[in-house]
Structures are given as structure tokens and as C-alpha cells.
Design a protein around this motif. Structure first.
Motif, mmCIF file in Angstrom:
data_model
loop_
_atom_site.group_PDB
_atom_site.id
_atom_site.type_symbol
_atom_site.label_atom_id
_atom_site.label_comp_id
_atom_site.label_asym_id
_atom_site.label_seq_id
_atom_site.Cartn_x
_atom_site.Cartn_y
_atom_site.Cartn_z
ATOM 1 N N LEU A 177 2.699 7.365 -38.084
ATOM 2 C CA LEU A 177 2.501 7.762 -39.049
ATOM 3 C C LEU A 177 1.644 7.081 -40.233
ATOM 4 O O LEU A 177 0.885 7.657 -40.853
ATOM 5 N N TYR A 178 2.177 5.836 -40.392
ATOM 6 C CA TYR A 178 1.345 5.054 -41.393
ATOM 7 C C TYR A 178 -0.065 4.897 -41.117
ATOM 8 O O TYR A 178 -0.859 4.903 -41.805
ATOM 9 N N LEU A 179 -0.430 4.791 -39.743
ATOM 10 C CA LEU A 179 -1.650 4.524 -39.394
ATOM 11 C C LEU A 179 -2.706 5.881 -39.586
ATOM 12 O O LEU A 179 -3.768 5.902 -40.124
ATOM 13 N N VAL A 180 -1.988 7.077 -39.578
ATOM 14 C CA VAL A 180 -2.569 8.312 -40.193
ATOM 15 C C VAL A 180 -3.340 8.086 -41.484
ATOM 16 O O VAL A 180 -4.460 8.384 -41.703
ATOM 17 N N TYR A 181 -2.286 7.425 -42.593
ATOM 18 C CA TYR A 181 -2.786 7.362 -43.759
ATOM 19 C C TYR A 181 -4.110 6.234 -43.702
ATOM 20 O O TYR A 181 -5.243 6.267 -44.771
ATOM 21 N N TRP A 182 -4.047 5.204 -43.056
ATOM 22 C CA TRP A 182 -4.955 4.271 -42.953
ATOM 23 C C TRP A 182 -6.360 4.731 -42.373
ATOM 24 O O TRP A 182 -7.301 4.599 -43.083
ATOM 25 N N PHE A 183 -6.137 5.760 -41.364
ATOM 26 C CA PHE A 183 -7.420 6.178 -40.907
ATOM 27 C C PHE A 183 -8.127 6.993 -42.009
ATOM 28 O O PHE A 183 -9.348 7.195 -42.142
ATOM 29 N N MET A 184 -7.283 7.597 -42.667
ATOM 30 C CA MET A 184 -7.961 8.739 -43.521
ATOM 31 C C MET A 184 -8.455 7.946 -44.640
ATOM 32 O O MET A 184 -9.350 8.361 -45.135
ATOM 33 N N ALA A 185 -7.733 6.895 -45.214
ATOM 34 C CA ALA A 185 -8.217 6.038 -46.369
ATOM 35 C C ALA A 185 -9.495 5.513 -45.882
ATOM 36 O O ALA A 185 -10.473 5.462 -46.517
ATOM 37 N N LEU A 186 -9.771 4.823 -44.688
ATOM 38 C CA LEU A 186 -10.681 4.275 -44.339
ATOM 39 C C LEU A 186 -11.917 5.295 -44.039
ATOM 40 O O LEU A 186 -13.236 4.902 -44.488
ATOM 41 N N GLY A 187 -11.631 6.548 -43.778
ATOM 42 C CA GLY A 187 -12.776 7.411 -43.534
ATOM 43 C C GLY A 187 -13.379 7.840 -44.867
ATOM 44 O O GLY A 187 -14.548 7.809 -44.931
ATOM 45 N N TYR A 188 -12.332 7.944 -46.144
ATOM 46 C CA TYR A 188 -13.254 8.323 -47.071
ATOM 47 C C TYR A 188 -13.805 7.124 -47.498
ATOM 48 O O TYR A 188 -14.863 7.353 -48.503
ATOM 49 N N ALA A 189 -13.355 5.858 -47.457
ATOM 50 C CA ALA A 189 -14.021 4.869 -47.962
ATOM 51 C C ALA A 189 -15.495 4.756 -47.340
ATOM 52 O O ALA A 189 -16.495 4.264 -47.988
ATOM 53 N N VAL A 190 -15.636 5.089 -46.111
ATOM 54 C CA VAL A 190 -16.641 4.741 -45.300
ATOM 55 C C VAL A 190 -17.551 5.962 -45.825
ATOM 56 O O VAL A 190 -18.859 5.726 -46.022
ATOM 57 N N ILE A 191 -17.160 6.920 -46.023
ATOM 58 C CA ILE A 191 -18.030 8.161 -46.436
ATOM 59 C C ILE A 191 -18.511 7.850 -47.862
ATOM 60 O O ILE A 191 -19.837 8.096 -48.130
ATOM 61 N N GLY A 192 -17.771 7.388 -48.591
ATOM 62 C CA GLY A 192 -18.176 7.064 -50.178
ATOM 63 C C GLY A 192 -19.147 5.956 -50.135
ATOM 64 O O GLY A 192 -20.237 6.062 -50.760
ATOM 65 N N ALA A 193 -18.907 4.957 -49.263
ATOM 66 C CA ALA A 193 -19.886 3.877 -49.227
ATOM 67 C C ALA A 193 -21.133 4.407 -48.516
ATOM 68 O O ALA A 193 -22.338 4.023 -49.069
ATOM 69 N N ALA A 194 -21.231 5.285 -47.708
ATOM 70 C CA ALA A 194 -22.473 5.854 -47.114
ATOM 71 C C ALA A 194 -23.085 6.641 -48.082
ATOM 72 O O ALA A 194 -24.607 6.533 -48.055
ATOM 73 N N ILE A 195 -22.622 7.231 -48.790
ATOM 74 C CA ILE A 195 -23.288 8.118 -49.739
ATOM 75 C C ILE A 195 -23.990 7.388 -50.941
ATOM 76 O O ILE A 195 -25.200 7.474 -51.152
ATOM 77 N N LEU A 196 -23.037 6.306 -51.304
ATOM 78 C CA LEU A 196 -23.615 5.583 -52.374
ATOM 79 C C LEU A 196 -24.794 4.498 -52.029
ATOM 80 O O LEU A 196 -25.830 4.054 -52.707
#
Length: 406
Positions: A275-294
Motif C-alpha cells: 500500500l505504501y508503494l501505491v502512494y510512491w507510484f502516484m507521487a512519481l506519476g504526478y511528478a513526471v507529468i508536471g516535469a514533462a509539461i514544464l
């Protein structure tokens, strides 16, 4: 029909909502991804749905795979959370027929007839789920779980928007992105309920009896707010720089949320760590999306797959293996196949993301990621289909927990 669902050979399947829907969740995970990788690598035909194969793939993984898991979870968890009676068998049967009808109709190459039937079935499923849980949630003394209803109502709006765009000739992917964001918010909401039992059990297993885990509302609510704000920003202006910054804020809020989980070696227990890894994947997903957009790169797809393969895939797998066994009267599985399957799902997410970073050849990444995903959910089916279709053996009724917890 009443005899079939109450006393037929598969009567146990309708005893509790998680049984048919978790079975369909795992089956869809295998079949839909197998069809997708077959199309990409071998040119095998996909259903001739409106707007092409990418929309079919995204739609069926969200409206098929994800919604089946949501239905199974909601039908089982809400009665438990609100201390109300279990869902009636005929309601489970009707919801099952609506889900199947939606999947079949959306695949029928008759436009708009098939799309209209799929729309009626999918909205009927979601509307019936909302009608079933709304009175229970509203009558609950403190109305602590109304967030489930608000998310479900938002999914109804997004699903209606998807079909409206499809029928009017507008590309409907924007609504599937909305559903993606709603699924991420729902995972955070659901995990706040599940995690307290799982993490505190892990603490007791390692002898940390003086420590208690609490899913704190401020961190959780900030993460949900940022996820929903990004979802809205993405809908209004896809890949606008402002949405990039909000995606990074969502990532930061999710990383902040993981601080509640830093409880020492108990975190390394299989269910808590999953369950802890779920949050890590979610956080990394949004981090990659944000970096990709910027940075104006093509990494956005990598971020989405970290969300949908990593976070959603692991969350669904964990819930099916925890709630799906406890409410069938069986302890969560302690065998080696469970961490192997979870590792395969995590590996599928990483492999699929690496493709967009040009770290691995595209066709190899697709095949390898799909093989990992299919193997993981096939293992779940192998070890659980008998549990889901057979009556309980512990003497407990319906959706009750295992006898020792009663």
C-alpha cells in the motif's frame, strides 16, 4: 432467476458484491491487456469502437477494469463502514448484467447503436451504485464516508461527458483523464480506511505494541485537493504550464502523505509495504507529468502509466487480496506468489514508463510490461477463482469478516 442467484450452482457468487466484480476485475486485467499488446505487436484486430484503439484501451481499463474493482469494493466496504445490512443478491446480479452489457455493447461495431447501449449500461451501473450507497452514507451518524458518494457522482458526470463527446463526434479522451484523476482521489480515500487496519496489524506482528498508526486527515485532504485541482486544470487547459506546477504540487502532497507511514520495520510487512508503494507510484506519476509539461517533453504518457499501471494496478491487486479474502472468511495469503505478483505489477509500470524516457525499445517495453501485468493478474485468478465462486467454509454469513474477527 431468483432460484439461480439464491440456490443455483453459482449462488455463492452473488452472496457479496466483491465476488463477481473482483473476478471480472482480474479477468479484464488479463484479457484487455492481452488484446492490446496483440494489437500493437501482431496487428490483431480490436473492437471497432468510436475514436480508435487508444480510446478503446483507455476506456476499457478505466470503465471495465477499474470500475469493476470499484463496484466490488463499494458493495462490500460501505455496508461495513456504515454498519448496515449487506447488499441484496438481486442488486448484485443486476449490477453484474449492466457491467457485462456495457463491455459487450461498447465493442459492437455499430455506431451509434452500440455506443448508446453502452452509455445506458455504464451510467445505469454507476447510478445504481450511487442509489444503493447514498442512503447508507447519509444516515451514518457522522457522515464520515460521504466522500465515496461525491467521487462516484463525479465519475457519473465524467462518464456521461465521455459518451456525449463520442456521440457528437468530439474526441472524448479529456473525460477519461478526468476519470483517471477521480480514481487517484478515490484510492487515497479508500486507503485511508484500509491502511489503519493493515498498518496497525503490521505493527503488532513486529512487536511494536506501543505504537499506533493513524491516517491523518490534513495530509490526506491536501493530497486529494491537489489531485482534483490538477484534474480540473488538465480538463480546462491540457498541458498548460499552470497544470504542470499543480501536478508537482500533487506529487509533493503525496510524498508528504507517506510521512504517516514511516513507522519503522513494520512498514516492510508485505501488505503495508504494498500500500505504501501505491502512494510512491502516484507521487512519481504526478511528478513526471508536471516535469514533462514544464519541460515540454513527451514524458506525460510515462507519468500516466505510473499512475494507472503502478498506483491503480497495485491498489486494486492489494484490495482484492486483502478484502476479497477476509470477506470470504479466509486470512490474507502468506504465500510467495503474492510479493512476486506485486513485483510484476510494479515492474510493468516501470517498464512502460521507461519506454517514454527512451531507455528501452518501445516494442520490447510494451511486450515486457504487458507480460508482467498479465502474469500477475493471472496468478490472482489461479489462486482465487475457486474462493470467489464457492460458499464460505467458516460458518459466517455473507460479507462478514473471518470468524476469528467476528
Amino acid at each position: 432467476m431468483l432460484k439461480f442467484i439464491h440456490s443455483g450452482p453459482f449462488a455463492a457468487l452473488f452472496e457479496c458484491g466483491f465476488r463477481p466484480f473482483f473476478l471480472l476485475t482480474a479477468a479484464t486485467a488479463v484479457i484487455a491487456v492481452a488484446a492490446w499488446v496483440g494489437f500493437l505487436t501482431l496487428g490483431m484486430p480490436l473492437p471497432l469502437t468510436p475514436n480508435g484503439p487508444v480510446v478503446w484501451h483507455a476506456h476499457e481499463m478505466l470503465t471495465g477494469f477499474a470500475m469493476a474493482s470499484v463496484a466490488g469494493f463499494v458493495l462490500t466496504a460501505i455496508p461495513e463502514f456504515t454498519s448496515t445490512r449487506m447488499i441484496e443478491r438481486h442488486h448484485v446480479f443486476i449490477l453484474l448484467i449492466l457491467w457485462i452489457t456495457g463491455r459487450v455493447a461498447f465493442a459492437i461495431p455499430i455506431v451509434p447503436a452500440g455506443t448508446i447501449v453502452a452509455m445506458i449500461a455504464d451510467l445505469g451501473l454507476l447510478g445504481m451504485l450511487a442509489a444503493i450507497i447514498a442512503p447508507r452514507l447519509w444516515r451514518d451518524a457522522n457522515r464520515r464516508h460521504l466522500s465515496f458518494l461525491w467521487i462516484l457522482l463525479a465519475v457519473i458526470v465524467a462518464t456521461g461527458g465521455f459518451y456525449f463527446d463520442t456521440l457528437t463526434g468530439t474526441y472524448p479522451m479529456r473525460w477519461l483523464l478526468v476519470i483517471t484523476g477521480l480514481m487517484m482521489a478515490l484510492i487515497v480515500i479508500a486507503m485511508s480506511r484500509i491502511s489503519m487496519r493493515i498498518v496497525n496489524t503490521a505493527l503488532s506482528q513486529v512487536g511494536e505494541t506501543g505504537t499506533a498508526y493513524l491516517a491523518r486527515p490534513p495530509r490526506r485532504n491536501l493530497a486529494i485537493f491537489c489531485i482534483l485541482l490538477y484534474t480540473l486544470a488538465e480538463f480546462v487547459a491540457l498541458q498548460h504550464p499552470v497544470s504542470g506546477w499543480i501536478a508537482l504540487a500533487a506529487a509533493a502532497a503525496l510524498f508528504n502523505l507517506t510521512n504517516d507511514w514511516h513507522i519503522g520495520r513494520a512498514l516492510l510487512q508485505r501488505w503495508a509495504f504494498m500500500l505504501y508503494l501505491v502512494y510512491w507510484f502516484m507521487a512519481l506519476g504526478y511528478a513526471v507529468i508536471g516535469a514533462a509539461i514544464l519541460m515540454e517533453t513527451a514524458w506525460v504518457s510515462a507519468g500516466r502509466h505510473l499512475l494507472l499501471v503502478g498506483a491503480l494496478g497495485l491498489a486494486v491487486f492489494a484490495v482484492m487480496n486483502i478484502a476479497g479474502r477476509i470477506h470470504a472468511g479466509i486470512e490474507p495469503d502468506k504465500r510467495l506468489w503474492v510479493p512476486i505478483a506485486a513485483t510484476l505489477i510494479a515492474g510493468a509500470a516501470v517498464l512502460r514508463a521507461m519506454m517514454n524516457f527512451d531507455q528501452i525499445e518501445a516494442s520490447l517495453a510494451i511486450v515486457a510490461a504487458s507480460a508482467c501485468w498479465i502474469t500477475a493478474f493471472s496468478l490472482h485468478l489461479i489462486f482465487h477463482w475457486r474462493i470467489l465462486i464457492r460458499p464460505r467454509t467458516d460458518g459466517q454469513p455473507g460479507c462478514e469478516g473471518i470468524a476469528s474477527d467476528a
